[in-house]
Design an enzyme around this catalytic site. Structure first.
Site: not given
Length: 820
Positions: A428, A431, A504
């Protein structure tokens, strides 16, 4: 973009404003030079090197490379020098090419293969691609390929503009939210932590610069293999133009020929790869929350699933399982003996999946940080300071996953977790996300596998290279077992290493619609193993919304419920017995359908087919399908029509051409028509293509809970020939790479007197069961006789739903059902 207001970013606008101010104050002394668009001139030189052709105007050069019969790559070197030919997306460029040739004409050159012709106009370097059988497919707009010097960073802003035909529609680009059809919109590709994103919000988590164009019933693809911040405009600024451009790097794109959308997607997969076969358990239902802790809570959730007889294969541990959010550690207060807990969960059929983030806490007493610091494996900025930012553990440094040595080191860090029995890993925040600043500054340096670059170049591949590190490390540590990895961020080709979820999301009906579209878009963009946070990550779903989401999730390749810690718990039983029963029904359906779902995954891995197939892919000649986006096929046999409106008890469906069976009632319906069908809360419209053979397993509480003694074969009669496939293997090893698998091909065809079902098998795997329990729907005559390989079956009957039932050996070659 070619239009006058198409500045690639705020830098151009700033320079223009500075020019104007300085001109007013001092019209003679202009110290800031304007950024000037530069264009190709006329073709003056041509050179051939193998399957590459170089065209030059005396300064700039354009490479036309024949990759295969159906794929041609175009590259532009503004001053004749190409960048190093390296790509994280495309491991090997050249494929098998039969015959190609270059010809010179009065006003153009052509490079042709068996399938497609690339035309280069001498006067202006305009490039077009045409189907050698049908028509012109894609054409450059005036002054298509051009560039502007980037005075701040070096290199160029690079641009390409194509004609946008009046009825042309566009699809792809990965996880973009909004309508499935991209026509009329502009997009930015810059991997972004987009918490609680909305309809049409852009950019999001992933960069997949690949799109499909469709017009005149012919499809083609463009893959713009550029990792810098890039942009696409599909007739948004000018309805007659489609453009793509980037803040740096090289103008390099692949033209991928169709003419069918399916062909384009398969050929894109031949470039960027397919997903390896996943462990079969990962196709089961998975339960997650931020976070389940302490151990007693995890065990309670597991017990509830088993006591309530709701199938589930995995339970997730979010960041709170760690010691102070330090990756590869355990919070011993919450989990005093994780090895024992994981073993007890495993004994009850649950796999444990844990999260790992890229941010490593700056702490000299923390072994991971200490190792990374000693080995100089963390990212550094231009003046040699470490890249530091705050994420969950506090002040962190970040590994440079574009360095092969770092990837090897990172992969080995999983050893203790693997030894404990952890079965899956969730990467997670990659990015990469940084609190406050959003992400890394542009001046962060990256190794880029020896091809060096700033974060401008590496940002969009950072998450992909992180999960690559994870996957390759696990593949070594787990020996012959298949790893299971998930990534939030990625770039084209990430499907070789990981599954994804859409990020999300929010517990709203709008997000149920968004997720449905996103998964279809990811699937046609080469990322098959995708799903949503069932129920929504943030916000509070009611029982109806959660149940409708479970129904959609039943036919999402990746089926996981997930929610934020500040929301009410949302397990399948959280909304009362009424909804619990429906949720159980659909999760059980998922497990019954397991052999079909697994077989569809094999079709993707082996042949490049997408798992989810939107209606426009099934029937691209019907222009209306370019705007239908809430139905899809799972594989090519099941049409799924999720209910996306609150309070709905029916919905309108469109059935593609052919004959279809209502899955629940066996009612036969004729395709190329719309129908209004029942869709009460305990149901979701599903249809089966006539001629299909759909295998089913018995319901299990987790994959491989018990030995299979027979497989149900649901056979749907057809008066035209239809092929179906079933794939079987060990389910968790790489033995399939040595042909230890079984691929079965079924052919169904009938008429008014006889229905034939044939079976062919390939591969070396031998399943343990011996029998098929055959259910034959839609037989159009009174059955008098059934033979299996010329031996008569004496025990058969037809039930009250006109379903013919009998059993036969799994190794049959031909079944004949006769009226004689």
């Amino acid at each position: 973009m070619e239009a006058q207001n198409d500045k690639p970013n705020e830098v151009s606008d700033l320079i223009d404003k500075e020019q104007e101010i300085q001109h007013l104050n001092n019209p003679v002394d202009i110290s800031v030079k304007p950024i000037v668009k530069q264009y190709l001139g006329t073709v003056k030189k041509v050179k051939k090197e193998g399957n590459r052709f170089y065209f030059s105007d005396g300064d700039a050069r354009v490479e036309i490379r024949v990759v295969s019969d159906d794929i041609i790559r175009v590259r532009l070197a503004p001053h004749g020098v190409f960048l190093d030919d390296f790509s994280y997306a495309v491991p090997e460029v050249d494929q098998k090419v039969t015959v190609f040739k270059m010809q010179e004409h009065e006003d153009s050159f052509t490079v042709s293969t068996h399938s497609v012709t690339c035309k280069i106009e001498k006067a202006n370097f305009h490039i077009s691609f045409s189907d050698n059988i049908t028509n012109l497919v894609m054409v450059d707009e005036a002054n298509s390929m051009h560039w502007e010097e980037n005075t701040d960073f070096g290199g160029y802003y690079i641009f390409a503009t194509k004609k946008c035909h009046p009825e042309e529609n566009f699809f792809g680009l990965g996880d973009k939210s909004g309508n499935f059809n991209l026509r009329g919109r502009r997009f930015e590709n810059w991997n972004t932590d987009a918490y609680s994103f909305g309809w049409n919000q852009d950019p999001l988590y992933r960069t997949i610069p690949f799109y499909i164009g469709l017009h005149n019933e012919a499809a083609y693809g463009i893959f713009f293999d550029n990792t810098f911040k890039s942009y696409f405009d599909f007739g948004g600024e000018d309805v007659s133009k489609t453009s793509f451009w980037s803040d740096g790097g090289e103008l390099q794109y692949y033209y991928i020929h169709g003419p069918h959308m399916m062909d384009v997607v398969k050929r894109y997969a031949s470039l960027t790869g397919t997903h390896p076969m996943p462990p079969k358990w990962t196709l089961g239902y998975q339960q997650c929350r931020w976070s389940y802790y302490p151990e007693t809570k995890v065990k309670e959730i597991a017990k509830q699933f088993r006591d309530r007889k709701i199938p589930c294969d995995a339970i997730y541990l979010d960041i709170d399982y760690m010691d102070g959010y330090r990756c590869f550690t355990w919070n011993k207060k919450y989990f005093p003996d994780p090895r024992r807990m994981i073993k007890e969960l495993s004994d009850d059929g649950f796999k444990t999946v844990v999260m790992i983030d890229p941010g490593i806490k700056v702490d000299d007493d923390y072994w991971v940080f200490k190792e990374g610091k000693e080995k100089r494996f963390f990212c550094r900025r231009s003046d040699d300071y470490y890249m530091e930012g705050h994420v969950w553990p506090g002040r962190c440094q970040f590994p440079d996953f574009t360095n092969p040595k770092v990837r090897t080191w990172w992969g080995n860090l999983y050893k203790e977790l693997v030894d404990m029995g952890v079965a899956g890993f969730w990467n997670d925040m990659n990015e990469p996300a940084v609190f406050g600043s959003g992400t890394f500054p542009n001046d962060v340096r990256h190794n880029y596998d020896g091809f060096r670059g700033s974060h401008r170049k590496a940002h969009n591949v950072y998450g992909m290279q992180m999960v690559r590190s994870t996957y390759e490390g696990l593949k070594k540590l787990m020996r012959n077992k298949r790893p299971f990895t998930i990534t939030r961020a990625g770039y084209a080709g990430m499907q070789r290493y990981a599954s994804v979820w859409t990020g999300d999301n929010i517990a709203t009906w709008e997000h149920l619609k968004i997720g449905n579209i996103q998964c279809q878009r990811l699937s046609v963009s080469g990322v098959p193993f995708c799903g949503t946070d069932i129920g929504g990550f943030s916000g509070e779903p009611d029982g109806e919304l959660f149940t409708r989401w479970i129904q959609l999730g039943t036919f999402s390749p990746f089926m996981r419920a997930h929610s934020a810690g500040d929301t009410a718990e949302r397990e399948p039983w959280s909304f009362g017995e009424f909804f619990e029963d429906i949720n159980r029904k659909f999760i059980e359906l998922r497990y019954r359908m397991m052999p079909y779902l697994y077989s569809v995954f094999w079709e993707h891995h082996r042949y490049g087919f997408p798992i989810l197939r939107p209606l426009v892919m099934l029937e691209q000649e019907n222009i209306s399908n370019s705007f239908r986006q809430d139905e899809f096929c799972y594989g090519d046999k099941l049409l799924i029509c999720p209910v996306l409106e609150q309070g709905a008890i029916s919905r309108k469906v469109y059935l593609p051409k052919g004959t279809w069976y209502n899955y629940w009632t066996n009612e036969v319906l004729v395709g190329e028509n719309e129908y209004t069908v029942d869709a009460k809360i305990d149901s979701m419209p599903m249809f089966v293509r006539a001629g299909s053979v759909i295998p089913e397993y018995p319901v299990m509480q987790y994959v491989d809970e018990k030995a299979i003694t027979e497989v149900v074969m649901n056979i749907y009669s057809s008066d035209y020939e239809v092929n179906s496939f079933m794939y079987e293997d060990h389910g968790d090893t790489f033995a399939y790479e040595q042909d230890i698998y079984l691929e079965k091909k079924f052919t169904v065809k009938g008429d008014s007197q006889i229905l034939r079902v044939n079976q062919l098998t390939e591969g070396l795997y031998t399943p343990n069961y011996e029998l098929y329990a055959c259910n034959v729907m839609g037989v159009k005559f009174q059955v008098k006789k059934i033979t299996v390989d010329n031996k008569e079956v004496t025990d058969f009957y037809t039930d009250d739903k006109n379903c013919l039932r009998f059993k036969c050996n799994k190794n049959f070659s031909e079944i004949q059902i006769l009226s004689l």
